[in-house]
Design an enzyme around this catalytic site. Structure first.
Site, short mmCIF file in Angstrom:
data_model
loop_
_atom_site.label_atom_id
_atom_site.label_comp_id
_atom_site.label_asym_id
_atom_site.label_seq_id
_atom_site.Cartn_x
_atom_site.Cartn_y
_atom_site.Cartn_z
CG ASP A 109 0.22 0.13 3.97
OD1 ASP A 109 0.63 0.95 4.78
OD2 ASP A 109 -0.34 0.44 2.90
CD GLU A 123 -1.08 1.90 8.53
OE1 GLU A 123 -1.03 3.12 8.52
OE2 GLU A 123 -1.55 1.25 7.57
C1 NOJ Z 1 0.04 3.63 5.53
C2 NOJ Z 1 1.47 3.91 5.27
O1 NOJ Z 1 2.16 3.95 6.48
C3 NOJ Z 1 1.52 5.21 4.52
O2 NOJ Z 1 2.81 5.72 4.42
C4 NOJ Z 1 0.90 4.99 3.17
O3 NOJ Z 1 0.86 6.23 2.48
C5 NOJ Z 1 -0.52 4.45 3.30
N1 NOJ Z 1 -0.63 3.41 4.27
C6 NOJ Z 1 -0.98 3.90 1.97
O4 NOJ Z 1 -0.27 2.74 1.65
#
Ligand code: NOJ
Length: 583
Positions: A235, A300
């Site tokens: 993440d 991500e």
């Molecule tokens: C990306 C995640 O996919 C999302 O759902 C989340 O709110 C943010 N990062 C913060 O962790």
């Protein structure tokens, strides 16, 4: 047999009157699993409920593994199921080594993993290293400790600006809206330091210059690898290291348009700092050290330009990164052509497999996005008062887009429910919305609840078979009944059967490892490419018609699968086909 000649994967086939441009070589035959894997995202609270509390859980997901095996996916990625107050649906982790009771227990996880392994499905988990929950013991200890203490040093506490420190340390905002800093009350009862939270106030950012933080995540990775996971989706991968000057930035994080100078994220003091790479190099060495089979890291990372994104997927760092340019591509042949060519070029430059994705738990579902006028910037949620997507058009395009995505070499990520053609829930009552984005933007942005609605499994069951009761943590739209899995199962032409067929053909013909050749000559509104797949002599034509006039296939082509009905053998508007070119 058409006039087709393929000698190697880089030698284009020839099709009469068409121009062939190779854009990607075939992957090596002994490529590890992840270079062509189809990975299915499970959003645990919305996948399947075993208890009747209206929230999905691990035993519920375990019961659906045979469905996923029949769908034909190689791996599942679970969004977070760790102990969490659920302020951001689990992306606020209070204990990285245990399961939240909402979702089950570590024993439930082990049972699920064992069953998945038995079915040939790998399990990838989410790792959330940028921030913890404010209820994480480290953060509660930091609040209780004094400024300058080792406890505070694990997070980003800073003194405020202004005479009494009453102004935040800099101008950084939260990605979810509102300020990025919150002031704490010190032990003496007076307002004190500020802490950084790039997301919700309940998600304090770690200080990744701190060795405790670095060691902690190595231990967390080891914990889950020892439990048998096949990798980690990471993440906010571009956010861990901040510009140490903590200078003002001058921008908010709302979605930049294509020419926005913020797209050069190297300029943003909280994103894509060079220092992040060292962290991932250490993680990669750790993972490689366990020996085969490979455990993967998927980033991500919303990073631009592509050359910067490529740094994350060098062979010493992540195995993959999500391809958000593909997700955000407007429904136009030329745009897809550009995004696909650039993605392949960037990935090939560092030897990484390309990845493709259309939806996830953070974006309006693509069956609805494609039903908005072409070129509409991706909205952060759609509400009852907004212009509504054309559901039929959106689904037609979504099916064609899935064929494009799964016809490309590399790895593909599916988001739960897209195989049913689920649309966004666009009529959620506002008082049920739970996404912190909705509150933090003073309700200006509806947020992500509309793509997180519980799955419809059985049309005629309470809660559409989501669980043993009628409860679902968000209400399902009426249209979900017609799209329930049991209604589609075994029905020729249903979206579920389309996905099953695509995954089966993709596997049989090894399209995930195939070389790619772009085919020009059909005109501006058609995207055509040849995937050399397993066998140079028997490649697959992938053709998508973005225009309105039906397109004829090359003479002798045999249709393997189509996303919609063909008209007299020609491919109509918003429709895709896969066809064999060999006789
Ligand atoms: C990306 C995640 O996919 C999302 O759902 C989340 O709110 C943010 N990062 C913060 O962790």
């Amino acid at each position: 047999m058409v006039g087709l000649l393929l000698v190697t994967s880089t030698t284009p086939p020839s099709l009469p009157g068409l121009q062939m441009t190779p854009v990607h070589p075939r992957d090596r035959a002994d490529a590890p699993w992840w270079r062509q894997a189809v990975i299915y995202q499970i959003y645990p609270r919305s996948f399947a409920d075993s208890t009747g509390d209206g929230i999905g859980d691990l035993p519920g997901a375990r019961a659906k593994l045979p469905y996923l095996a029949a769908l034909g996916v190689d791996a599942v990625w679970f969004s977070p199921f760790y102990v969490s107050p659920q302020a951001d649906a689990g992306y606020d982790v209070a204990d990285y080594r245990d399961i939240d009771p909402l979702f089950g227990t570590l024993a439930d996880f082990q049972d699920l993993l064992d069953d998945a392994t038995g079915l040939g499905i790998k399990v990838i988990v989410d790792l959330v290293p940028n921030h913890s929950s404010s209820e994480h013991p480290w953060f509660t200890a930091a609040l209780a400790a004094a400024p300058g203490s080792p406890e505070r040093a694990r997070y980003l506490f800073r003194d405020g600006r202004g005479e009494d420190g009453e102004l935040p340390p800099n101008d950084w905002k939260s990605v979810f809206g509102g300020p990025g800093w919150t002031r704490v009350v010190e032990a003496d009862g007076r307002p004190g330091q500020w802490y950084l939270h790039l997301f919700d106030v309940t998600q304090p950012d770690f200080d990744w210059t701190n060795p405790d933080v670095r060691q902690e995540f190595l231990d967390v990775i080891d914990f889950w690898v020892k439990r048998g996971v096949a990798g980690f989706r990471v993440d906010v991968a571009a956010g861990l290291v901040k510009d140490q000057t903590f200078r003002d930035w001058g921008y908010t994080h709302d979605q930049p348009g294509p020419d926005d100078e913020r797209l050069a994220t190297a300029k943003a003091p909280m994103w894509d700092q060079d220092g992040v790479h060292e962290i991932y190099q250490v993680w990669r060495s750790l993972l490689d050290g366990y020996g085969p089979p490979d455990r993967i890291l998927c980033a991500e990372a919303w990073v631009h330009p592509p050359e910067r994104a490529a740094l994350y997927i060098r062979s010493t760092e992540f195995h993959q990164a999500f391809n958000f340019d593909f997700l955000d591509c407007p429904w136009r042949a030329a745009d897809y052509r550009r995004v696909i060519a650039t993605s392949l070029e960037v990935c090939d430059s560092v030897g990484a497999p390309a990845t493709w994705v259309l939806s996830n738990h953070d974006v309006v579902r693509h069956a609805s996005r494609f039903g908005l006028p072409v070129g509409t910037p991706r909205p952060n949620g759609i509400g009852a008062d907004d212009p509504q997507p054309d559901a039929e058009l959106g689904l037609r395009r979504a099916r064609a887009a899935a064929m494009l995505m799964l016809g490309l070499g590399g790895s593909a990520y599916l988001y739960q429910g897209e195989e049913l053609g689920l649309p966004e829930a666009t009529a959620l009552p506002d008082d049920l919305r739970q996404d912190p984005v909705y509150i933090r933007t003073d309700k200006r942005q509806l947020g992500r609840d509309g793509c997180r609605v519980p799955m419809p499994w059985v049309a005629n069951a309470p809660g559409l078979g989501f669980g043993p009761s009628a409860r679902t943590w968000l209400p399902q739209p009426d249209t979900f009944a017609d799209l329930a899995a049991d209604v589609q199962e075994g029905v020729a032409g249903s979206t579920l059967e389309l996905y099953r067929t695509l995954l089966q053909i993709r596997r049989e013909r090894e399209l995930g490892l195939g070389g790619l050749v772009l085919v020009d000559g059909y005109g501006e509104e058609v995207l055509a490419l040849v995937n050399t797949g397993r066998d140079d002599a028997d490649p697959t034509l992938v053709l998508v018609n973005f225009g309105s006039d039906p397109v004829s296939l090359p003479p002798g082509a045999t249709v393997l699968v189509a996303s919609g009905d063909l008209s007299d053998g020609a491919v109509p508007a918003d429709t895709a086909v896969w066809a064999r070119l060999a006789g």
